[in-house]
Design a protein around this motif. Sequence first.
Motif, PDB file in Angstrom:
ATOM      1  N   ARG A 220       5.803   3.333  -5.906  1.00  0.00           N
ATOM      2  CA  ARG A 220       4.962   2.572  -6.832  1.00  0.00           C
ATOM      3  C   ARG A 220       4.477   1.522  -6.210  1.00  0.00           C
ATOM      4  O   ARG A 220       3.294   1.131  -6.898  1.00  0.00           O
ATOM      5  N   LYS A 221       5.040   0.537  -5.460  1.00  0.00           N
ATOM      6  CA  LYS A 221       4.206  -0.584  -5.094  1.00  0.00           C
ATOM      7  C   LYS A 221       3.455  -0.305  -4.317  1.00  0.00           C
ATOM      8  O   LYS A 221       2.205  -1.146  -4.544  1.00  0.00           O
ATOM      9  N   LEU A 222       3.316   0.631  -3.277  1.00  0.00           N
ATOM     10  CA  LEU A 222       1.936   0.962  -2.502  1.00  0.00           C
ATOM     11  C   LEU A 222       1.020   1.232  -3.294  1.00  0.00           C
ATOM     12  O   LEU A 222      -0.347   1.008  -3.137  1.00  0.00           O
ATOM     13  N   ARG A 223       1.091   2.151  -4.449  1.00  0.00           N
ATOM     14  CA  ARG A 223       0.176   2.556  -5.379  1.00  0.00           C
ATOM     15  C   ARG A 223      -0.373   1.273  -6.082  1.00  0.00           C
ATOM     16  O   ARG A 223      -1.493   1.334  -6.147  1.00  0.00           O
ATOM     17  N   LEU A 229      -6.204  -3.663  -4.876  1.00  0.00           N
ATOM     18  CA  LEU A 229      -7.080  -4.160  -3.805  1.00  0.00           C
ATOM     19  C   LEU A 229      -8.529  -3.261  -4.116  1.00  0.00           C
ATOM     20  O   LEU A 229      -9.781  -3.689  -3.697  1.00  0.00           O
ATOM     21  N   ALA A 230      -8.457  -2.013  -4.566  1.00  0.00           N
ATOM     22  CA  ALA A 230      -9.455  -0.952  -4.708  1.00  0.00           C
ATOM     23  C   ALA A 230     -10.478  -1.537  -5.641  1.00  0.00           C
ATOM     24  O   ALA A 230     -11.604  -1.074  -5.504  1.00  0.00           O
ATOM     25  N   ARG A 231      -9.966  -2.422  -6.594  1.00  0.00           N
ATOM     26  CA  ARG A 231     -11.181  -2.921  -7.417  1.00  0.00           C
ATOM     27  C   ARG A 231     -12.127  -3.600  -6.764  1.00  0.00           C
ATOM     28  O   ARG A 231     -13.374  -3.869  -7.342  1.00  0.00           O
ATOM     29  N   ASP A 232     -12.154  -4.096  -5.431  1.00  0.00           N
ATOM     30  CA  ASP A 232     -13.402  -4.799  -4.744  1.00  0.00           C
ATOM     31  C   ASP A 232     -13.947  -3.873  -4.003  1.00  0.00           C
ATOM     32  O   ASP A 232     -14.985  -4.204  -3.164  1.00  0.00           O
ATOM     33  N   TYR A 233     -13.638  -2.527  -3.922  1.00  0.00           N
ATOM     34  CA  TYR A 233     -14.503  -1.523  -3.027  1.00  0.00           C
ATOM     35  C   TYR A 233     -14.895  -0.162  -4.008  1.00  0.00           C
ATOM     36  O   TYR A 233     -14.462  -0.230  -5.000  1.00  0.00           O
ATOM     37  N   ALA A 250       4.609   7.794   0.277  1.00  0.00           N
ATOM     38  CA  ALA A 250       4.075   6.740  -0.461  1.00  0.00           C
ATOM     39  C   ALA A 250       2.540   7.030  -0.489  1.00  0.00           C
ATOM     40  O   ALA A 250       1.946   6.699  -1.547  1.00  0.00           O
ATOM     41  N   VAL A 251       1.932   7.234   0.868  1.00  0.00           N
ATOM     42  CA  VAL A 251       0.356   7.392   0.827  1.00  0.00           C
ATOM     43  C   VAL A 251      -0.145   8.509  -0.087  1.00  0.00           C
ATOM     44  O   VAL A 251      -0.901   8.437  -1.027  1.00  0.00           O
ATOM     45  N   GLY A 290       9.986  12.059 -11.731  1.00  0.00           N
ATOM     46  CA  GLY A 290       9.054  11.147 -12.656  1.00  0.00           C
ATOM     47  C   GLY A 290       8.173  10.248 -11.687  1.00  0.00           C
ATOM     48  O   GLY A 290       7.393   9.418 -12.196  1.00  0.00           O
ATOM     49  N   ILE A 291       7.660  10.716 -10.678  1.00  0.00           N
ATOM     50  CA  ILE A 291       6.713  10.126  -9.746  1.00  0.00           C
ATOM     51  C   ILE A 291       5.360  10.723  -9.858  1.00  0.00           C
ATOM     52  O   ILE A 291       5.373  11.818  -9.441  1.00  0.00           O
ATOM     53  N   ALA A 292       4.330  10.149 -10.690  1.00  0.00           N
ATOM     54  CA  ALA A 292       3.028  11.241 -11.171  1.00  0.00           C
ATOM     55  C   ALA A 292       2.255  11.114  -9.798  1.00  0.00           C
ATOM     56  O   ALA A 292       2.010  10.207  -8.934  1.00  0.00           O
ATOM     57  N   VAL A 293       1.687  12.193  -9.385  1.00  0.00           N
ATOM     58  CA  VAL A 293       0.654  12.489  -8.207  1.00  0.00           C
ATOM     59  C   VAL A 293      -0.433  13.293  -8.901  1.00  0.00           C
ATOM     60  O   VAL A 293      -0.151  14.336  -9.386  1.00  0.00           O
ATOM     61  N   GLY A 294      -1.606  12.910  -8.747  1.00  0.00           N
ATOM     62  CA  GLY A 294      -2.837  13.580  -8.923  1.00  0.00           C
ATOM     63  C   GLY A 294      -3.999  13.406  -8.339  1.00  0.00           C
ATOM     64  O   GLY A 294      -4.151  12.173  -7.619  1.00  0.00           O
TER      65      GLY A 294
END
Length: 399
Positions: A220-223, A229-233, A250-251, A290-294
């Motif tokens: 969850r932390k990496l996500r 960060l992605a908001r600037d790219y 995690a990736v 309970g770890i969502a991936v999409g």
Amino acid sequence: MHSDMDRIGDLAEAGEKMIERLRRKAFLPESRKGLNVRFGIAEAAQLLGCSTNRIRMAEDDGRLPPPPASENGRRAGYTVEQLLRMRGVLGASPARADADEPAIIAVQNFKGGVGKSTVTTHLAHYLAVQGYRVLVVDCDSQATTTTLFGFNPHFNVTREETLYPYLSIDPTQSDLGYAVKRTPWPNVDLIPSNLELFDVEYELAAAGADGGSVLAARFRKLRAGLADLARDYDMVILDPPPALGTISLAVMQAANSLLVPLAATTPDFCSTVQFLSMMDQVLRQLGEAGIAVGYDFVRLICSKFDGNDPSHAMVRQIMEQTFGSALLPVSILESAEISHAAMRMMTVYELERPIGTTRTHKRCRANMDEALGQVEQLIRRGWGRVAPASEEAVVNEAA
């Protein structure tokens, strides 16, 4: 007297010193990688989707600076930085709208040697040429992508500059801003890696009974960190390790798109099928925990394809029959130009001039543009847009 065990360390040290020598030789005079590639006015117009006349008019009326000139008085060509400025003036930026979700693409396959880092770096540079803002995150402790961006992971990157301080059991960083480095490309940034990033795997494996909850927290932390960060790219490209470990998991959870490179050989095909099967199982288990991936898209791209090799053609046909539309129609062709560029720790998009023949370079570059353009179109489709139409295309359609 040295034992064979001692020699392993000696070999590693000798190899690291040689990498540094190669880096210094490649990036003289400052021993630092630069970006000297330039684009003529015709190529610039094509990239901006406008006519050469429109560029000249903007230069004549002062909206753009005068054309760059060489010593003989001819146009010297535009730098990437100048192209970005031109996009702003001429309204030709392809950047996502604020409401569009940044693409976070994991380039993943558990089989080594499929060109994962080559695809990652070329995709980043292709998107940069098109005018997008790109962040590359090297999550692989082998750090091939970091090396291709001109950083020596042994001499130039410390553990504190990688993902480690953010993902470790005892983190010292609460966000990922500390790790972002500028690259020679004005619109491409990098979070580098080195061998010490692998310590994260050891730490989480040693977490004991609380390992499951610690692992989920790191996912969850990496996500969250990447989403911030992605908001600037416009695009974030992740290069994970070629193995099913903590960081790879995690990736997978942090990405919203998946690109799977595979070479046109039977072992690579079989290995990729196993990778997909394992991915399916892992994603189901993550979902149950309970770890969502999409993913917005999942695509395979055939890399290192030799059109003159009948066995490659046969395996490519098997891929098409097996994966259908999930396999991108244009393969990345095997090319000496890619290998020559890699020797200089570059991609074909960074070469000032052909290393081999002009014909080989043009064919390689055109193939890369077409193959990686497929990924760009998938991203833009997710934003509800297709590629911006050029003035020429609009005129032809009207006719």
